[in-house]
Scaffold this motif. Sequence first.
Motif, mmCIF file in Angstrom:
data_model
loop_
_atom_site.group_PDB
_atom_site.id
_atom_site.type_symbol
_atom_site.label_atom_id
_atom_site.label_comp_id
_atom_site.label_asym_id
_atom_site.label_seq_id
_atom_site.Cartn_x
_atom_site.Cartn_y
_atom_site.Cartn_z
ATOM 1 N N GLU A 123 0.831 -1.204 0.000
ATOM 2 C CA GLU A 123 0.000 0.000 0.000
ATOM 3 C C GLU A 123 0.870 1.260 0.000
ATOM 4 N N LEU A 124 1.893 1.276 0.828
ATOM 5 C CA LEU A 124 2.796 2.432 0.898
ATOM 6 C C LEU A 124 3.548 2.628 -0.412
ATOM 7 N N GLU A 125 4.073 1.547 -0.966
ATOM 8 C CA GLU A 125 4.819 1.643 -2.222
ATOM 9 C C GLU A 125 3.925 2.102 -3.374
ATOM 10 N N GLY A 126 2.714 1.576 -3.422
ATOM 11 C CA GLY A 126 1.772 1.992 -4.464
ATOM 12 C C GLY A 126 1.420 3.467 -4.348
ATOM 13 N N TRP A 127 1.201 3.916 -3.141
ATOM 14 C CA TRP A 127 0.864 5.319 -2.882
ATOM 15 C C TRP A 127 2.028 6.210 -3.331
ATOM 16 N N ALA A 128 3.245 5.830 -2.962
ATOM 17 C CA ALA A 128 4.427 6.611 -3.347
ATOM 18 C C ALA A 128 4.595 6.627 -4.866
ATOM 19 N N HIS A 129 4.358 5.491 -5.503
ATOM 20 C CA HIS A 129 4.468 5.410 -6.961
ATOM 21 C C HIS A 129 3.450 6.351 -7.623
ATOM 22 N N GLU A 130 2.236 6.370 -7.099
ATOM 23 C CA GLU A 130 1.198 7.272 -7.615
ATOM 24 C C GLU A 130 1.627 8.738 -7.497
ATOM 25 N N LEU A 131 2.425 9.045 -6.479
ATOM 26 C CA LEU A 131 2.906 10.409 -6.265
ATOM 27 C C LEU A 131 4.150 10.724 -7.093
ATOM 28 N N GLY A 132 4.619 9.744 -7.881
ATOM 29 C CA GLY A 132 5.728 9.999 -8.790
ATOM 30 C C GLY A 132 7.095 9.538 -8.333
ATOM 31 N N TYR A 133 7.165 8.834 -7.233
ATOM 32 C CA TYR A 133 8.460 8.338 -6.753
ATOM 33 C C TYR A 133 8.819 7.036 -7.475
ATOM 34 N N SER A 134 10.122 6.804 -7.634
ATOM 35 C CA SER A 134 10.612 5.632 -8.362
ATOM 36 C C SER A 134 11.325 4.610 -7.488
ATOM 37 N N PHE A 135 11.783 5.027 -6.312
ATOM 38 C CA PHE A 135 12.549 4.138 -5.437
ATOM 39 C C PHE A 135 12.075 4.254 -4.003
ATOM 40 N N SER A 136 12.318 3.178 -3.271
ATOM 41 C CA SER A 136 12.029 3.132 -1.845
ATOM 42 C C SER A 136 13.279 2.665 -1.119
ATOM 43 N N VAL A 137 13.604 3.333 -0.010
ATOM 44 C CA VAL A 137 14.683 2.892 0.870
ATOM 45 C C VAL A 137 14.097 2.702 2.259
ATOM 46 N N LEU A 138 14.818 1.951 3.068
ATOM 47 C CA LEU A 138 14.408 1.758 4.449
ATOM 48 C C LEU A 138 15.610 1.313 5.269
ATOM 49 N N GLU A 139 15.453 1.409 6.567
ATOM 50 C CA GLU A 139 16.480 0.969 7.511
ATOM 51 C C GLU A 139 15.815 0.094 8.540
ATOM 52 N N THR A 140 16.505 -0.965 8.916
ATOM 53 C CA THR A 140 16.060 -1.815 10.007
ATOM 54 C C THR A 140 17.297 -2.208 10.807
ATOM 55 N N LEU A 141 17.095 -2.888 11.898
ATOM 56 C CA LEU A 141 18.217 -3.270 12.752
ATOM 57 C C LEU A 141 18.584 -4.731 12.548
ATOM 58 N N TYR A 142 19.831 -5.042 12.793
ATOM 59 C CA TYR A 142 20.415 -6.342 12.449
ATOM 60 C C TYR A 142 19.743 -7.530 13.124
ATOM 61 N N LYS A 143 19.151 -7.369 14.298
ATOM 62 C CA LYS A 143 18.486 -8.494 14.971
ATOM 63 C C LYS A 143 17.109 -8.789 14.382
ATOM 64 N N GLN A 144 16.630 -7.937 13.508
ATOM 65 C CA GLN A 144 15.293 -8.081 12.929
ATOM 66 C C GLN A 144 15.341 -9.071 11.756
ATOM 67 N N LYS A 145 15.753 -10.279 12.008
ATOM 68 C CA LYS A 145 15.935 -11.279 10.936
ATOM 69 C C LYS A 145 14.660 -11.501 10.132
ATOM 70 N N GLU A 146 13.526 -11.594 10.824
ATOM 71 C CA GLU A 146 12.259 -11.822 10.122
ATOM 72 C C GLU A 146 11.889 -10.614 9.267
ATOM 73 N N THR A 147 12.218 -9.423 9.733
ATOM 74 C CA THR A 147 11.935 -8.200 8.985
ATOM 75 C C THR A 147 12.816 -8.110 7.747
ATOM 76 N N ILE A 148 14.100 -8.399 7.912
ATOM 77 C CA ILE A 148 15.029 -8.390 6.780
ATOM 78 C C ILE A 148 14.563 -9.387 5.726
ATOM 79 N N ALA A 149 14.165 -10.573 6.167
ATOM 80 C CA ALA A 149 13.677 -11.604 5.231
ATOM 81 C C ALA A 149 12.423 -11.117 4.496
ATOM 82 N N LEU A 150 11.514 -10.471 5.203
ATOM 83 C CA LEU A 150 10.303 -9.929 4.578
ATOM 84 C C LEU A 150 10.672 -8.927 3.494
ATOM 85 N N TYR A 151 11.551 -7.993 3.810
ATOM 86 C CA TYR A 151 11.922 -6.975 2.831
ATOM 87 C C TYR A 151 12.611 -7.606 1.624
ATOM 88 N N GLN A 152 13.483 -8.571 1.848
ATOM 89 C CA GLN A 152 14.144 -9.234 0.723
ATOM 90 C C GLN A 152 13.125 -9.992 -0.132
#
Length: 152
Positions: free
Chosen positions: A97-126
């Motif tokens: 939903e966030l990526e689609g909204w940003a794309h509609e607003l004309g953005y082409s890329f998304s970046v984010l930061e997470t912390l190293y212990k967030q293994k499940e989060t890193i896996a989700l993003y990948q």
Amino acid sequence: MKDKVRIVKTTSEHPDFENLIKALDESLWERYPELKSDYWGNNILELNPNVVILYIEDKAVGCGCFKKYDKNTIEIKRMFVSPEVRGMGLAQTILRELEGWAHELGYSFSVLETLYKQKETIALYQKTGYDIVDNYDPYLGLENSICMRKPI
């Protein structure tokens, strides 16, 4: 259960978003007490017009937002799903939903930061197409940060 999911676009002033962010902060400081002083300055909840809240029935159970990083790029911030509803794909729903909204607003890329212990989060993003990249400002030199990027 997924048929009872509702997504609301709002701002960071929404009380349900504020409550979810309090729960997110508590979980982060519980998991990373040693990092609170390093990251607290990056953890300011500024006024943001690009917030998504996910509801199951009438209960707010997840959120995320994005802010402009540069003219072509947004930064995903404050992603959180309540522990009792994790594992249902809700984080992916929020992220799409966030990526689609940003794309509609004309953005082409998304970046984010997470912390190293967030293994499940890193896996989700990948799993959703993000690649690990060199840390970007303001995370330069912060060894506990994992920065990621993807085209949207």
